[in-house]
Design an enzyme around this catalytic site. Structure first.
Site, PDB file in Angstrom:
ATOM      1  N   LYS A  28       0.848  -1.207   0.000  1.00  0.00           N
ATOM      2  CA  LYS A  28       0.000   0.000   0.000  1.00  0.00           C
ATOM      3  C   LYS A  28       0.877   1.249   0.000  1.00  0.00           C
ATOM      4  O   LYS A  28       1.922   1.288   0.674  1.00  0.00           O
ATOM      5  CB  LYS A  28      -0.909  -0.028   1.243  1.00  0.00           C
ATOM      6  CG  LYS A  28      -1.986   1.063   1.261  1.00  0.00           C
ATOM      7  CD  LYS A  28      -2.879   0.923   2.490  1.00  0.00           C
ATOM      8  CE  LYS A  28      -4.003   1.941   2.529  1.00  0.00           C
ATOM      9  NZ  LYS A  28      -4.859   1.776   3.723  1.00  0.00           N
ATOM     10  N   SER A 103      -9.749   1.407   2.569  1.00  0.00           N
ATOM     11  CA  SER A 103      -8.909   2.208   1.709  1.00  0.00           C
ATOM     12  C   SER A 103      -7.803   1.431   1.006  1.00  0.00           C
ATOM     13  O   SER A 103      -7.234   1.931   0.033  1.00  0.00           O
ATOM     14  CB  SER A 103      -8.282   3.359   2.508  1.00  0.00           C
ATOM     15  OG  SER A 103      -7.439   2.865   3.527  1.00  0.00           O
ATOM     16  N   SER A 127      -9.833  -0.834   6.804  1.00  0.00           N
ATOM     17  CA  SER A 127      -9.268  -0.709   5.454  1.00  0.00           C
ATOM     18  C   SER A 127      -8.529  -1.916   4.899  1.00  0.00           C
ATOM     19  O   SER A 127      -8.215  -1.928   3.713  1.00  0.00           O
ATOM     20  CB  SER A 127      -8.374   0.517   5.377  1.00  0.00           C
ATOM     21  OG  SER A 127      -9.191   1.645   5.267  1.00  0.00           O
TER      22      SER A 127
END
Ligand code: GLN
Length: 430
Positions: A28, A103, A127
């Site tokens: 990420k 996310s 997330s």
């Protein structure tokens, strides 16, 4: 690639051998990577290249993994659909018209699309679990303090953990084996002598994925079924009864306090965010509109240009919640609710070894459907945020499909109870 999974596709090779040799990992884009752009999905950090690795990235490299790129995400982790990214939305590999969740949407999509064997996400309020559920893969949010946050660009420090994503429980757990453990650069992973050794030191997470649930008590959290889509509830109930047929005992538990979780979470997360994001001032990091030495104008203009709408909304609300005169009304109340939620979980773990809920109360929305109504978006987090408020571990594992779309089952463990939770999750997928 049309799916927009990666923000930066740059391969970094790890050590020659190790437990992850030959394994590809997507990371990420809020985890610092030395020499590789780390944007947090924001125009503010579009050109930011960190001079050091996050501890988890260092551990990936030491374990022999190959990092295949930095994945798309909601700006600074603020969102649940990956649509607040300054780099455009990511498509869900299961259905390109739908969001991958967020996310950490790029990370879950990378695994679901076969672009990486496993991935790292971060979970402040869901997330990792949310995109895992929406993309039909497995995601783990570890107990607070199990994994180092050093080098994770902060959104809300008291809530977040780095978590692994894989296509099986065993794959995700094997990644947890590599990234967990004490780190002298993150005090929340430190245990002094009175507390004993760090829980990761004598845990084997991948080995726990043996599917043996004989005699395990699973508590279904009745309070979190009420607001959920019927199709989600039906798939959830089917997979809970599969667990029962494998030898688990299923009971119902109640967590009265969770009806306050979304409100408490957003007050705390926005308050912490407003303070953390003050560092993007046009001077120290990233974007600067350079206003000839006028600091006030530089600050205002840089933030106006560099931050998206959702991020600005949260900075404003968080600053308000912390301001003199309102602090007791909002922030303190949210902290009280947080303490109550923790107590409720403690009581529930007197009755059950793990707790079960649907990960998400809804099926993955269509792209473009969610952003116009932030409150609706926040309510999507009803089942995931209580876990972060209580600093507990949880896993999302595919429970089946409804209307051809993946449904995730969330299993919540007691503090540092990752092995039990992983064991139960591996019974769900088998
Ligand atoms: N959707 C939640 C939020 O927007 C959770 C995000 C996260 O875990 N980073 O805050």
């Amino acid at each position: 690639m049309g799916a927009n999974i990666f923000i930066t596709e740059e391969t970094v090779d790890g050590a020659d051998d190790g437990p992850l040799a030959g394994t590809t990992v997507a990371v990420k884009d809020n985890l610092s990577t030395e020499g590789v752009r780390t944007t947090c999905g924001s125009a503010m950090l579009e050109d930011y290249v960190p001079p050091y690795d996050a501890t988890v990235v260092e551990r990936l490299k030491d374990a022999g993994a190959t990092i295949v790129g930095k994945t798309n995400m909601d700006e600074f982790g603020m969102g649940g659909t990956t649509e607040t990214s300054a780099f455009g939305p990511t498509e869900n590999p299961v259905d390109a018209e739908r969001v991958p969740g967020g996310s950490s949407g790029g990370s879950a999509a990378a695994v679901a699309a076969g672009e990486a064997d496993v991935a790292l996400g971060t979970d402040t309020g869901g997330s990792v679990r949310n995109p895992a559920a929406f993309c039909g893969v497995v995601g783990i949010k570890p107990t607070y303090g199990l994994v180092s946050r050093y080098g994770l660009v902060a959104y809300a420090n008291s809530l977040e953990q780095v978590g692994p994503i894989g296509s099986t429980v065993e794959d995700a757990a094997a990644l947890l084996d590599v990234i967990s453990g004490a780190d002298e650069r993150d005090a929340t992973t430190r245990f002094d002598e009175s507390m004993g050794t760090h829980p990761a030191a004598d845990s084997e997470y991948a080995a726990a994925a043996d599917g043996d649930v004989e005699g395990l008590t699973v508590g279904v959290v009745a309070d979190l079924l009420d607001g959920a889509d019927d199709r989600v509830v039906e798939t959830f109930e089917q997979s809970v009864s599969d667990l029962e047929s494998r030898g688990a005992e299923v009971v119902e538990v109640s967590l009265e306090s969770v009806e306050h979780a979304v409100q408490a979470y957003y007050v705390i997360a926005m308050s912490e965010a407003s303070s953390n994001l003050a560092r993007y001032d046009g001077v120290r990091y990233g974007l600067s509109t350079g206003k000839d030495g006028n600091w006030n104008e530089t600050y205002a203009e840089t933030r106006e240009e560099g931050l998206g709408e959702e991020v600005k909304r949260r900075i404003l609300l968080g600053t308000y919640a912390l301001s003199a005169g309102y602090h007791d009304k909002y922030y303190k109340k949210a902290q009280d609710a947080r303490a109550w939620i923790k107590q409720d979980f403690d009581a529930a773990f007197e009755e059950a070894d793990v707790l079960a809920t649907p990960t998400m109360p809804v099926l993955p929305p269509k792209l473009g459907e969610s952003l116009s109504d932030p409150l609706q978006l926040y309510l999507m987090d009803a089942n995931t945020v209580p876990v972060n408020l209580a600093n507990l571990p949880a896993i999302s594992v595919p429970a089946g499909e409804a209307d051809g779309l993946p449904v995730g089952l969330q299993l919540i463990g007691p503090k540092f109870g990752e092995e039990t939770m992983i064991r139960a999750a591996s019974a769900v997928e088998n």
